[in-house]
Scaffold this active site. Structure first.
Site, PDB file in Angstrom:
ATOM      1  CD1 TRP A 141      -0.119  -1.593   3.073  1.00  0.00           C
ATOM      2  CD2 TRP A 141       0.658   0.496   3.301  1.00  0.00           C
ATOM      3  NE1 TRP A 141       0.701  -1.583   4.174  1.00  0.00           N
ATOM      4  CE2 TRP A 141       1.189  -0.303   4.348  1.00  0.00           C
ATOM      5  CE3 TRP A 141       1.025   1.844   3.235  1.00  0.00           C
ATOM      6  CZ2 TRP A 141       2.056   0.210   5.312  1.00  0.00           C
ATOM      7  CZ3 TRP A 141       1.886   2.347   4.203  1.00  0.00           C
ATOM      8  CH2 TRP A 141       2.385   1.532   5.228  1.00  0.00           C
ATOM      9  CG  ASN A 142       5.147   1.288   0.720  1.00  0.00           C
ATOM     10  OD1 ASN A 142       4.811   0.486  -0.143  1.00  0.00           O
ATOM     11  ND2 ASN A 142       6.384   1.432   1.104  1.00  0.00           N
TER      12      ASN A 142
ATOM     13  N   PRO B 270      -3.295  -5.952  -5.845  1.00  0.00           N
ATOM     14  CG  PRO B 270      -4.839  -4.206  -6.057  1.00  0.00           C
ATOM     15  CD  PRO B 270      -4.554  -5.611  -6.527  1.00  0.00           C
TER      16      PRO B 270
ATOM     17  CB  SER C  17       5.999  -7.339   5.658  1.00  0.00           C
ATOM     18  OG  SER C  17       5.115  -8.427   5.510  1.00  0.00           O
TER      19      SER C  17
ATOM     20  CD  GLU D 182      12.635  -5.267  -5.068  1.00  0.00           C
ATOM     21  OE1 GLU D 182      13.249  -4.999  -4.031  1.00  0.00           O
ATOM     22  OE2 GLU D 182      13.137  -5.157  -6.201  1.00  0.00           O
ATOM     23  CG  LEU D 183      11.060  -9.407   1.003  1.00  0.00           C
ATOM     24  CD1 LEU D 183      11.527 -10.661   1.719  1.00  0.00           C
ATOM     25  CD2 LEU D 183       9.569  -9.509   0.682  1.00  0.00           C
TER      26      LEU D 183
ATOM     27  CB  CYS E  51      10.986  -0.323   1.161  1.00  0.00           C
ATOM     28  SG  CYS E  51      11.202   0.367  -0.489  1.00  0.00           S
TER      29      CYS E  51
ATOM     30  CD  GLU F 108      10.112  -2.349   6.913  1.00  0.00           C
ATOM     31  OE1 GLU F 108       9.227  -3.213   6.965  1.00  0.00           O
ATOM     32  OE2 GLU F 108      10.586  -1.918   5.849  1.00  0.00           O
TER      33      GLU F 108
END
Ligand code: NAD
Length: 522
Positions: A145-146, A170, A221, A242-243, A276, A374
């Site tokens: 969502w970011n 999404p 995440s 892509e974490l 991120c 994080e």
């Protein structure tokens, strides 16, 4: 929940994180609908590939025109569901997507261009080796969502332009950005089966992984990424992950404090810290430390927190109560362990239930949650260091390795340190903006993920190499049956001819091996 838990009639309710108002409601895609989107994509993909790269590039350029036309309205919609200030929706979503489309359009032919593969072994000289690149087929994308528009958009462009079909799931918190992406792509001429959006929470993502997609691009995440990797491994589905990140910023003793403190404040607070690549650990040389902390404090106090659509807002709300609680828990944990909250450190209920004050925190130590988990919130912990070697050690003391930044007046020194940092990208005298450069590959090491998006590397993740070897002589080959003692001796001589250092041994090897050329084959 298992994927079977998706039942007809289930809905996701999309709320404005600043006001709590319902923006929209959407039916969740059922497992059958998700599978059928993938089937339709699979059936349509060969024709899309056959259309050719030039026509696909043309459609992508048309999409660019439409995105440019609708940029302000789209930015408003993104802000409504993601909370970020309007200017960030324009720059980090719309502009990033426009530039990524430009890059993909410019480089699609290059990525798909076949390459010659010349052979060194003299016995293979009659062959012509070619490497051709083919689309992987149907690409599944699961996005967070970011950056609800630019993340799926950049991956989608790279996939589509190289001849793939895409099915995108999404985040359940930001469906509208994805639906807007679909609207514009379809208007530009992408067939509906070639780009489809399916909606839902985790189970919808899990159903996409179980469907017949050929490759998955997952952004999210670490915890979900591990579940996704396990599910993908069960069916040997290739994945790019892509974490998360715990990105460090280094401020060396020769840095400009004014520049570095502005960078730290922006790097930590942009998108309310929900990036991120956010600065989550800021290491500052002791000689500048007090001055740096004072400068950051002053600048953070000047930030205007508010609703993203209000002009002048610098920092918006957090995406959810859950995200806010993570930040709150980390700050409470740090406080309890002796940290000093210099600025912020509390909710802002007068603005809404999901606002958290931009926070500057010092006196932090390794054992605190905010130093290794994080945060994904508006939090800037500042830690002193004594020398460069110690700074490198501190940065590398993390399971994450997404990106890092170094601030120094000596570019060469910064580049030297960059080589020692465990990260997928290091920026000298800037931060975060590498995400906005479509040429720069994006991705991390360790817990930050596997593979790359963006750049030529990201585009190459969308294609499969196929080696084609074509022999000019349709004759029986020397190494075919039958074997036998004499042939074994001849081949030993042949190996000598190839790899012996001295010319005499090479010559003797070639004479002994030559007889093999005339032997009778099966
Ligand atoms: P998340 O892991 O909660 O969700 C990401 C996506 O996965 C969502 O679409 C979600 O519905 C889906 N999902 C959840 N469970 C699933 C399952 N079992 N199988 C398949 N899909 C599933 O992440 P988030 O909260 O949406 O995003 C924030 C995280 O994303 C942060 O950790 C951030 O660092 C990371 N992120 C990384 C990058 C990067 O490029 N490295 C970029 C942006 C965000």
């Amino acid at each position: 929940m298992t994927t079977n838990a998706i039942e007809l009639g289930q809905k996701i309710v999309n709320r404005n994180p600043a006001t709590g108002e319902v923006v929209s409601e959407h039916s969740i895609s059922t497992v059958a609908e998700i599978h059928s989107s993938v089937e339709r994509a699979r059936a349509a993909q060969p024709a899309w590939n056959a259309l050719g790269v030039a026509r696909r590039v043309q459609i992508l350029r048309k999409f660019q025109e439409l995105l440019l036309r609708d940029r302000d309205a789209l930015a408003r919609k993104i802000t409504q569901e993601a909370g970020k200030p309007l200017v960030e929706s324009l720059l980090s979503e719309v502009l990033v997507a426009l530039d990524a489309a430009r890059f993909c359009a410019e480089n699609a032919s290059r990525v798909l261009r076949a390459e010659d593969v010349p052979h060194g072994n003299p016995i293979m000289k009659t062959k012509r080796g070619r490497l051709v690149y083919e689309p992987v087929g149907v690409v599944g994308i699961i996005s967070p969502w970011n950056y609800p528009f630019s993340i799926p958009a950049t991956e989608t462009f790279a996939a589509l332009v190289t001849g793939n079909a895409v099915v995108l799931k999404p985040s359940e918190l930001t469906p509208i950005s994805a639906l807007e992406l679909a609207r514009l792509l379809h208007e530009a001429g992408i067939p509906e089966e070639i780009f489809a959006v399916v909606l839902g929470e985790g189970p919808a993502g899990a159903a996409l992984i179980e469907s017949k997609i050929d490759k998955l691009f997952f952004t999210g995440s670490v915890a979900t990424g591990k579940r996704v990797a396990e599910a993908a491994a069960r069916r040997l589905l290739p994945v790019v992950l892509e974490l998360g990140g715990k990105d460090a910023m280094l401020v060396l003793d020769d840095a400009d404090v004014d520049v570095a403190s502005s960078a730290a404040v922006w790097g930590a607070m942009m998108n309310a810290g929900q990036t991120c690549l956010s600065v989550e650990r800021c290491y500052v040389h002791r000689s500048l430390y007090d001055q740096f902390v004072a400068s950051c404090a002053k600048k953070i106090q000047q930030l205007k927190v508010g609703i993203g659509t209000d002009s002048g807002t610098d920092v918006g709300p957090l995406i959810s109560e859950r995200q806010l609680r993570i930040v709150e828990t980390q700050v409470d944990d740090a406080r309890a362990l002796g940290a000093n909250v210099v600025v912020g450190g509390h909710r802002l209920p007068e603005l809404g239930s999901q606002f958290y004050a931009p926070t500057l925190i010092t006196n932090v130590s390794r054992g605190m949650k905010l130093m290794h988990e994080e945060t994904f919130g508006p939090l800037l912990p500042v830690i002193p260091f004594t020398n460069d070697a110690e700074a490198v050690k501190l940065v590398n003391d993390s399971e994450f390795g997404l990106a890092a930044s170094v601030f120094t007046r000596d570019r060469k020194r910064g580049e030297g340190i960059a080589k020692q940092l465990n990260a997928g990208a290091v920026m000298i005298n800037d931060l975060l903006s590498c995400f906005a450069m479509p040429e720069a590959p994006h991705g991390g090491t360790g817990a930050s993920g596997i593979g790359r998006t963006h750049g030529l590397m990201g585009m190459r993740e969308m294609v499969r190499p196929k080696y084609i070897d074509s022999d000019m002589l349709a004759i029986k080959k020397v190494w075919w049956y039958p074997y036998g003692e004499a042939f074994t001796r001849q081949m030993s001589a042949f190996v000598e001819m190839l790899f012996a250092r001295s010319a005499a041994r090479k010559m003797s090897g070639s004479l002994k091996a030559a007889a093999s050329l005339w032997r009778k084959k099966l």
